[in-house]
Design an enzyme around this catalytic site. Sequence first.
Site, PDB file in Angstrom:
ATOM      1  N   SER A 158       0.871  -1.175   0.000  1.00 14.99           N
ATOM      2  CA  SER A 158       0.000   0.000   0.000  1.00 14.99           C
ATOM      3  C   SER A 158       0.909   1.226   0.000  1.00 14.99           C
ATOM      4  CB  SER A 158      -0.846  -0.029   1.277  1.00 14.99           C
ATOM      5  OG  SER A 158      -1.345   1.260   1.576  1.00 14.99           O
ATOM      6  N   TYR A 171      -2.101  -0.831  10.293  1.00 13.03           N
ATOM      7  CA  TYR A 171      -2.098  -1.204   8.866  1.00 13.03           C
ATOM      8  C   TYR A 171      -0.785  -0.787   8.218  1.00 13.03           C
ATOM      9  CZ  TYR A 171      -3.795  -1.336   3.979  1.00 13.03           C
ATOM     10  OH  TYR A 171      -3.951  -1.584   2.640  1.00 13.03           O
TER      11      TYR A 171
HETATM   12  P1  NAP Z   1     -11.390  -6.224   0.620  1.00 13.49           P
HETATM   13  O1  NAP Z   1     -12.382  -5.869  -0.402  1.00 13.49           O
HETATM   14  O2  NAP Z   1     -11.665  -5.921   2.058  1.00 13.49           O
HETATM   15  O3  NAP Z   1     -11.035  -7.771   0.455  1.00 13.49           O
HETATM   16  C1  NAP Z   1     -10.124  -8.373   1.329  1.00 13.49           C
HETATM   17  C2  NAP Z   1     -10.166  -9.871   1.146  1.00 13.49           C
HETATM   18  O4  NAP Z   1      -9.302 -10.450   2.133  1.00 13.49           O
HETATM   19  C3  NAP Z   1     -11.560 -10.444   1.373  1.00 13.49           C
HETATM   20  O5  NAP Z   1     -11.793 -11.477   0.455  1.00 13.49           O
HETATM   21  C4  NAP Z   1     -11.459 -10.978   2.787  1.00 13.49           C
HETATM   22  O6  NAP Z   1     -12.325 -12.061   3.041  1.00 13.49           O
HETATM   23  C5  NAP Z   1     -10.019 -11.454   2.838  1.00 13.49           C
HETATM   24  N1  NAP Z   1      -9.590 -11.571   4.217  1.00 13.49           N
HETATM   25  C6  NAP Z   1      -9.601 -10.618   5.167  1.00 13.49           C
HETATM   26  N2  NAP Z   1      -9.212 -11.140   6.331  1.00 13.49           N
HETATM   27  C7  NAP Z   1      -8.963 -12.464   6.122  1.00 13.49           C
HETATM   28  C8  NAP Z   1      -8.580 -13.524   6.948  1.00 13.49           C
HETATM   29  N3  NAP Z   1      -8.392 -13.361   8.253  1.00 13.49           N
HETATM   30  N4  NAP Z   1      -8.398 -14.745   6.400  1.00 13.49           N
HETATM   31  C9  NAP Z   1      -8.630 -14.940   5.092  1.00 13.49           C
HETATM   32  N5  NAP Z   1      -9.032 -13.965   4.249  1.00 13.49           N
HETATM   33  C10 NAP Z   1      -9.193 -12.740   4.774  1.00 13.49           C
HETATM   34  O7  NAP Z   1      -9.991  -5.509   0.350  1.00 13.49           O
HETATM   35  P2  NAP Z   1      -9.312  -5.027  -1.027  1.00 13.49           P
HETATM   36  O8  NAP Z   1      -9.485  -3.573  -1.110  1.00 13.49           O
HETATM   37  O9  NAP Z   1      -9.697  -5.909  -2.150  1.00 13.49           O
HETATM   38  O10 NAP Z   1      -7.775  -5.267  -0.642  1.00 13.49           O
HETATM   39  C11 NAP Z   1      -6.986  -6.309  -1.178  1.00 13.49           C
HETATM   40  C12 NAP Z   1      -5.540  -6.029  -0.828  1.00 13.49           C
HETATM   41  O11 NAP Z   1      -5.136  -4.787  -1.411  1.00 13.49           O
HETATM   42  C13 NAP Z   1      -5.283  -5.878   0.677  1.00 13.49           C
HETATM   43  O12 NAP Z   1      -4.043  -6.471   1.000  1.00 13.49           O
HETATM   44  C14 NAP Z   1      -5.214  -4.378   0.879  1.00 13.49           C
HETATM   45  O13 NAP Z   1      -4.453  -4.022   2.008  1.00 13.49           O
HETATM   46  C15 NAP Z   1      -4.582  -3.943  -0.430  1.00 13.49           C
HETATM   47  N6  NAP Z   1      -4.840  -2.528  -0.811  1.00 13.49           N
HETATM   48  C16 NAP Z   1      -6.106  -2.116  -1.136  1.00 13.49           C
HETATM   49  C17 NAP Z   1      -6.321  -0.789  -1.514  1.00 13.49           C
HETATM   50  C18 NAP Z   1      -7.685  -0.280  -1.893  1.00 13.49           C
HETATM   51  O14 NAP Z   1      -7.820   0.933  -2.132  1.00 13.49           O
HETATM   52  N7  NAP Z   1      -8.702  -1.106  -1.979  1.00 13.49           N
HETATM   53  C19 NAP Z   1      -5.234   0.099  -1.553  1.00 13.49           C
HETATM   54  C20 NAP Z   1      -3.957  -0.357  -1.215  1.00 13.49           C
HETATM   55  C21 NAP Z   1      -3.772  -1.684  -0.848  1.00 13.49           C
HETATM   56  P3  NAP Z   1     -13.877 -11.827   3.417  1.00 13.49           P
HETATM   57  O15 NAP Z   1     -14.513 -11.329   2.161  1.00 13.49           O
HETATM   58  O16 NAP Z   1     -14.330 -13.150   3.811  1.00 13.49           O
HETATM   59  O17 NAP Z   1     -13.895 -10.798   4.487  1.00 13.49           O
END
Ligand code: NAP
Length: 250
Positions: A158, A171
């Site tokens: 991130s 985070y």
């Molecule tokens: P998201 O929509 O919240 O999805 C996160 C996924 O991780 C979900 O499928 C969730 O499962 C799973 N997860 C969370 N905790 C878990 C656990 N304890 N065991 C197994 N699975 C788990 O997030 P996202 O935005 O797609 O983010 C994906 C990645 O990109 C993350 O690493 C995040 O830090 C990074 N990121 C995102 C952004 C952004 O703007 N979106 C920016 C920078 C970095 P459930 O659906 O079952 O909860």
Amino acid sequence: MQIKTVHDYQASPELLKNKVILVTGAGDGIGRQAALTFAEYGATVILLGRTVAKLEAVYDEIENAGGATPAIIPLDLKGATAQNYQDMAATIKDQFGRLDGLLHNAGILSILSPFNHIEEDDFRDSMQINVTGPMLMTQALLPIMQLADSASLVFTSSGVGRKGRAYWGSYSVSKFATEGMAQVIADEYSTTTIRTNVINPGATRTSMRSKAYPGEDPKALKTPLELMPTYLYLMGDESTKDNNICFDAQ
Ligand code: NAP
């Protein structure tokens, strides 16, 4: 770590044919889209996550689109032990013989708060899910990644994994640790067929983002689909020579 962008990469339709790729957090957000896209480009995808119903929905979408039959691994990174990861690696080896790609994508945001208000439990959960789980999983899976002709290990970071920002406490710390882990592995495995890189998705339209910025208009953000050229590039053989690089997906 060197920073690189490949936004305009155009993948050939069979880029990932015969590749076995594991995606964590494959049930929602960016991970869901990555799983669907890898399958669309020919991969057999292993869907790992904690909410089985979401993984099953992705499984059905892949099958309905004519993709290779995926596999589902229900696992909560919060409670998983080293033995769980070793068992998982043994199952993947039995079923597929090797692993060509591993996308560490699952993650939690943790509570945004002043540093002095960070709660120990929240800090521990962030480190467990965002760092310790991926570390143990990687340890278990590296031996079967070495059985592939070439394998791609991708960690998700991130912007706050490179520059700390007020109130992003647990985070931000966990994402710095993620980048550090990726650099250590990339250096150690630099003479092998395993390459290790980091992806920074940038602001993306998912539930994690809307939790962090509830007042923001989601339509102003890129969708997970728009990030996929970078994800495809990293999993395909055109990135074979890339190691220890951070890719900005936007
Ligand atoms: P998201 O929509 O919240 O999805 C996160 C996924 O991780 C979900 O499928 C969730 O499962 C799973 N997860 C969370 N905790 C878990 C656990 N304890 N065991 C197994 N699975 C788990 O997030 P996202 O935005 O797609 O983010 C994906 C990645 O990109 C993350 O690493 C995040 O830090 C990074 N990121 C995102 C952004 C952004 O703007 N979106 C920016 C920078 C970095 P459930 O659906 O079952 O909860």
